[in-house]
Enzyme design. Structure first.
Site, PDB file in Angstrom:
ATOM      1  N   ARG A  87       0.828  -1.219   0.000  1.00  0.00           N
ATOM      2  CA  ARG A  87       0.000   0.000   0.000  1.00  0.00           C
ATOM      3  C   ARG A  87       0.854   1.257   0.000  1.00  0.00           C
ATOM      4  NH1 ARG A  87      -2.943  -3.961   2.874  1.00  0.00           N
ATOM      5  NH2 ARG A  87      -1.839  -3.481   4.792  1.00  0.00           N
TER       6      ARG A  87
ATOM      7  N   GLU B   4       2.640  -6.922  13.441  1.00  0.00           N
ATOM      8  CA  GLU B   4       1.567  -7.016  14.444  1.00  0.00           C
ATOM      9  C   GLU B   4       1.014  -8.455  14.417  1.00  0.00           C
ATOM     10  OE1 GLU B   4      -1.562  -4.245  13.661  1.00  0.00           O
ATOM     11  OE2 GLU B   4      -2.573  -4.604  15.560  1.00  0.00           O
TER      12      GLU B   4
HETATM   13  P1  AMP Z   1       3.825  -2.749  11.883  1.00  0.00           P
HETATM   14  O1  AMP Z   1       5.105  -3.309  11.324  1.00  0.00           O
HETATM   15  O2  AMP Z   1       3.359  -3.511  13.090  1.00  0.00           O
HETATM   16  O3  AMP Z   1       3.950  -1.259  12.160  1.00  0.00           O
HETATM   17  O4  AMP Z   1       2.694  -2.978  10.796  1.00  0.00           O
HETATM   18  C1  AMP Z   1       2.572  -2.090   9.746  1.00  0.00           C
HETATM   19  C2  AMP Z   1       2.309  -2.782   8.436  1.00  0.00           C
HETATM   20  O5  AMP Z   1       1.343  -3.823   8.570  1.00  0.00           O
HETATM   21  C3  AMP Z   1       1.779  -1.807   7.426  1.00  0.00           C
HETATM   22  O6  AMP Z   1       2.322  -2.134   6.149  1.00  0.00           O
HETATM   23  C4  AMP Z   1       0.279  -2.023   7.464  1.00  0.00           C
HETATM   24  O7  AMP Z   1      -0.256  -1.928   6.161  1.00  0.00           O
HETATM   25  C5  AMP Z   1       0.094  -3.415   8.046  1.00  0.00           C
HETATM   26  N1  AMP Z   1      -0.841  -3.428   9.177  1.00  0.00           N
HETATM   27  C6  AMP Z   1      -0.505  -3.715  10.479  1.00  0.00           C
HETATM   28  N2  AMP Z   1      -1.567  -3.656  11.283  1.00  0.00           N
HETATM   29  C7  AMP Z   1      -2.607  -3.300  10.510  1.00  0.00           C
HETATM   30  C8  AMP Z   1      -3.997  -3.040  10.781  1.00  0.00           C
HETATM   31  N3  AMP Z   1      -4.521  -3.136  12.013  1.00  0.00           N
HETATM   32  N4  AMP Z   1      -4.769  -2.677   9.726  1.00  0.00           N
HETATM   33  C9  AMP Z   1      -4.252  -2.559   8.489  1.00  0.00           C
HETATM   34  N5  AMP Z   1      -2.968  -2.794   8.166  1.00  0.00           N
HETATM   35  C10 AMP Z   1      -2.134  -3.163   9.174  1.00  0.00           C
END
Ligand code: AMP
Length: 176
Positions: free
Chosen positions: A59, A96
């Site tokens: 994205r 996550e």
């Molecule tokens: P993080 O590495 O935990 O900061 O996760 C960020 C990445 O995972 C980004 O590329 C987001 O598009 C995706 N992502 C993580 N959690 C979500 C969520 N709750 N909703 C949508 N996309 C998420």
């Protein structure tokens, strides 16, 4: 910027139970909303001497490509493992939900390039910190990072700031 929230769809328990998935496809498919978001992001980037936008797959490519075009600067893809055709460096990170690997081309930036990292959302910051480390490894000067959505309860934006990388988000989903 509460109007942005009106364009983001929340999908409970996706892709696993307990995750509130913030779906930006509903924002992307609305031409006026997408254009307004890109203008907001471009406003944040101005007067920072940025020479390249680094978008995180997938994205971050959509937002980052439009933003790079708007600013008239180059675009660097930060991709999932095995996708880039030339010599790469890679970094594993925790999500996550789950784990993954990001890569950049070893010649993705030139000396003196000032880079802004772009993605749709920051949660734990694992993805963005991996991108930051990769870009610093190839000698980019990372000026900051820019996201549409912050999930501040997961601490990712603060993690980036602790690494010396300013983080800016257009909307925040507190405690959700
Ligand atoms: P993080 O590495 O935990 O900061 O996760 C960020 C990445 O995972 C980004 O590329 C987001 O598009 C995706 N992502 C993580 N959690 C979500 C969520 N709750 N909703 C949508 N996309 C998420």
């Amino acid at each position: 910027m509460s109007w942005i929230r009106d364009h983001i769809r929340t999908i409970p328990d996706h892709p696993i139970p307990g995750i509130q998935f913030r779906d930006v496809t509903t924002l992307f498919q609305n031409g006026e909303a997408l254009q307004r978001v890109i203008h907001e992001m471009a406003d944040h980037c101005r007067d920072k001497g940025i020479t390249r936008i680094a978008g995180i797959e997938a994205r971050g490519f959509i937002l980052g490509g439009a933003l790079a075009h708007q600013l008239g600067v180059g675009f660097v893809p930060v991709r999932k493992a095995g996708k880039l055709p030339w010599k790469t460096i890679s970094r594993d990170y925790n999500l996550e939900y789950g784990t993954d690997t990001l890569e950049v081309h070893i010649d993705a930036v030139e000396a003196g390039d000032r880079v802004m990292i772009v993605d749709d959302l920051i949660a734990t910051g694992g993805t963005a910190v991996a991108a930051l480390e990769l870009l610093r490894d190839v000698k980019a000067e990372v000026v900051g990072s820019l996201f549409v959505i912050d999930l501040p309860g997961l601490g990712g934006a603060d993690r980036l700031r602790a690494e010396g990388c300013p983080a800016h988000c257009l909307v925040s989903y507190e405690g959700e």
